[in-house]
Design a protein around this motif. Structure first.
Motif, PDB file in Angstrom:
ATOM      1  N   GLY A   1      -6.006   1.802  -0.231  1.00 45.82           N
ATOM      2  CA  GLY A   1      -5.938   0.390   0.125  1.00 45.82           C
ATOM      3  C   GLY A   1      -5.563   0.111   1.560  1.00 45.82           C
ATOM      4  O   GLY A   1      -5.583  -1.040   1.989  1.00 45.82           O
ATOM      5  N   ALA A   2      -5.225   1.135   2.327  1.00 45.83           N
ATOM      6  CA  ALA A   2      -4.873   0.921   3.739  1.00 45.83           C
ATOM      7  C   ALA A   2      -6.016   1.409   4.613  1.00 45.83           C
ATOM      8  O   ALA A   2      -6.554   2.496   4.389  1.00 45.83           O
TER       9      ALA A   2
ATOM     10  N   THR B   1       0.846  -1.201   0.000  1.00 49.87           N
ATOM     11  CA  THR B   1       0.000   0.000   0.000  1.00 49.87           C
ATOM     12  C   THR B   1       0.881   1.251   0.000  1.00 49.87           C
ATOM     13  O   THR B   1       0.967   1.966   0.999  1.00 49.87           O
TER      14      THR B   1
END
Length: 141
Positions: free
Chosen positions: A106-107, A74
């Motif tokens: 995405g985190a 990420t």
């Protein structure tokens, strides 16, 4: 291995003197320093050892966090890191607080917080400052 060099030319006593810090390796600047400005809230164009430590810590921490996030799959789009170094005359540096806000696709908040904590523990400047309490506030934008 790399060695970086800074040099200070100081004139006079602690209370009445002043100096100039030169970033000799990079040659990017020379900065005024003095005791009265070091202990004042407003430095007015004069830096201090604590501000230079804050600069080094925020840069190193950002690099370590960026690397950790990328290794986790990420990579960050951006990281905004602030380091606040607190100095108490007669005592010394009493703490460092890192604040980081990241844009990381995405985190989730938990993964970001874990990566942020790992970077705090493992960046080389944090390691060099182990005698100082380092705290952290991490959030996603």
């Amino acid at each position: 291995m790399a060695t970086r060099t800074a040099r200070t030319a100081w004139n006079g006593t602690l209370q009445d003197g002043s100096g100039r810090v030169e970033l000799a390796s990079s040659k990017v600047g020379t900065f005024d320093v003095s005791w009265p400005k070091r202990t004042a809230d407003e430095a007015g164009g004069t830096t201090s050892p604590e501000e230079l430590i804050a600069a080094a810590h925020s840069a190193c921490y950002s690099m370590a966090l960026s690397n950790g996030l990328a290794q986790a799959g990420t990579p960050p789009q951006s990281l905004d890191t602030q380091a606040d170094v607190t100095f108490q005359p007669g005592t010394g540096i009493t703490g460092i607080h890192l604040t980081v806000v990241g844009r990381v696709e995405g985190a989730d908040a938990e993964a970001f917080a874990a990566a942020a904590e790992d970077a705090k523990k493992n960046c080389p400047v944090s390691a060099a400052l182990t005698g100082t309490t380092i705290t952290l506030t991490a959030s996603l934008a």
